[in-house]
Scaffold this motif. Structure first.
Motif, mmCIF file in Angstrom:
data_model
loop_
_atom_site.group_PDB
_atom_site.id
_atom_site.type_symbol
_atom_site.label_atom_id
_atom_site.label_comp_id
_atom_site.label_asym_id
_atom_site.label_seq_id
_atom_site.Cartn_x
_atom_site.Cartn_y
_atom_site.Cartn_z
ATOM 1 N N GLN A 31 0.819 -1.208 0.000
ATOM 2 C CA GLN A 31 0.000 0.000 0.000
ATOM 3 C C GLN A 31 0.857 1.264 0.000
ATOM 4 O O GLN A 31 0.444 2.296 0.505
ATOM 5 C CB GLN A 31 -0.908 0.028 1.226
ATOM 6 C CG GLN A 31 -1.906 -1.091 1.282
ATOM 7 C CD GLN A 31 -2.781 -0.975 2.514
ATOM 8 O OE1 GLN A 31 -2.854 0.067 3.152
ATOM 9 N NE2 GLN A 31 -3.448 -2.037 2.858
ATOM 10 N N ASP A 32 2.071 1.199 -0.526
ATOM 11 C CA ASP A 32 2.952 2.354 -0.621
ATOM 12 C C ASP A 32 3.438 2.817 0.749
ATOM 13 O O ASP A 32 3.136 3.913 1.213
ATOM 14 C CB ASP A 32 2.264 3.512 -1.360
ATOM 15 C CG ASP A 32 3.241 4.624 -1.720
ATOM 16 O OD1 ASP A 32 4.467 4.370 -1.704
ATOM 17 O OD2 ASP A 32 2.783 5.738 -1.997
ATOM 18 N N SER A 35 5.082 6.261 2.034
ATOM 19 C CA SER A 35 4.348 7.445 2.462
ATOM 20 C C SER A 35 4.256 7.543 3.977
ATOM 21 O O SER A 35 3.503 8.343 4.505
ATOM 22 C CB SER A 35 2.940 7.438 1.859
ATOM 23 O OG SER A 35 2.204 6.341 2.358
ATOM 24 N N PHE A 53 1.684 10.062 8.120
ATOM 25 C CA PHE A 53 1.108 9.257 7.045
ATOM 26 C C PHE A 53 0.567 10.190 5.975
ATOM 27 O O PHE A 53 -0.092 11.174 6.298
ATOM 28 C CB PHE A 53 -0.065 8.419 7.560
ATOM 29 C CG PHE A 53 0.301 7.416 8.617
ATOM 30 C CD1 PHE A 53 0.605 6.110 8.283
ATOM 31 C CD2 PHE A 53 0.318 7.773 9.950
ATOM 32 C CE1 PHE A 53 0.917 5.177 9.258
ATOM 33 C CE2 PHE A 53 0.630 6.849 10.940
ATOM 34 C CZ PHE A 53 0.935 5.544 10.588
ATOM 35 N N GLU A 54 0.819 9.871 4.734
ATOM 36 C CA GLU A 54 0.208 10.638 3.651
ATOM 37 C C GLU A 54 -1.245 10.243 3.464
ATOM 38 O O GLU A 54 -2.049 11.019 2.970
ATOM 39 C CB GLU A 54 0.985 10.440 2.341
ATOM 40 C CG GLU A 54 2.296 11.188 2.327
ATOM 41 C CD GLU A 54 2.976 11.138 0.979
ATOM 42 O OE1 GLU A 54 2.294 10.938 -0.038
ATOM 43 O OE2 GLU A 54 4.204 11.289 0.957
ATOM 44 N N ASP A 55 -1.587 9.039 3.886
ATOM 45 C CA ASP A 55 -2.937 8.509 3.711
ATOM 46 C C ASP A 55 -3.629 8.401 5.075
ATOM 47 O O ASP A 55 -3.141 7.704 5.969
ATOM 48 C CB ASP A 55 -2.838 7.135 3.053
ATOM 49 C CG ASP A 55 -4.178 6.507 2.807
ATOM 50 O OD1 ASP A 55 -4.783 6.026 3.793
ATOM 51 O OD2 ASP A 55 -4.617 6.490 1.644
ATOM 52 N N ALA A 56 -4.763 9.069 5.240
ATOM 53 C CA ALA A 56 -5.495 9.047 6.512
ATOM 54 C C ALA A 56 -5.973 7.638 6.861
ATOM 55 O O ALA A 56 -6.038 7.278 8.036
ATOM 56 C CB ALA A 56 -6.675 10.005 6.449
ATOM 57 N N GLY A 57 -6.276 6.834 5.849
ATOM 58 C CA GLY A 57 -6.700 5.455 6.094
ATOM 59 C C GLY A 57 -5.613 4.626 6.751
ATOM 60 O O GLY A 57 -5.876 3.852 7.677
ATOM 61 N N LEU A 58 -4.368 4.792 6.299
ATOM 62 C CA LEU A 58 -3.241 4.086 6.919
ATOM 63 C C LEU A 58 -3.039 4.556 8.353
ATOM 64 O O LEU A 58 -2.715 3.760 9.233
ATOM 65 C CB LEU A 58 -1.955 4.291 6.123
ATOM 66 C CG LEU A 58 -1.722 3.388 4.931
ATOM 67 C CD1 LEU A 58 -0.406 3.740 4.241
ATOM 68 C CD2 LEU A 58 -1.713 1.935 5.331
#
Length: 75
Positions: A31-32, A35, A53-58
């Motif tokens: 999942q990258d 980031s 985290f660049e992604d809030a979900g992660l």
């Protein structure tokens, strides 16, 4: 970008945190994981770990994972 802070007051909690963090990053590789970054800020006699985290979900996934891991380890 989402930053999470964790105030780790003992060496055993810090060790458990790093173990959990690296297992999470390894699992997130598809999942990258590039980031995700981590750094430490001194806070008196202990450290505050900041994960970005660049992604809030992660970020949400890690928050849940660390919470479960702490309970499992009795921290």
């Amino acid at each position: 970008m989402v930053s999470l802070q964790y105030d780790l007051s003992s060496e055993s909690e810090s060790d458990a945190f790093f173990g959990a963090f690296f297992k999470f990053v390894e699992a997130a590789a598809v999942q990258d994981a590039d980031s995700i970054s981590i750094h430490s800020d001194p806070a008196g006699d202990h450290q505050v770990k900041v994960i970005t985290f660049e992604d809030a979900g992660l970020a949400d996934q890690f928050e849940t994972y660390w919470s479960q891991r702490r309970r499992w380890l009795g921290l």
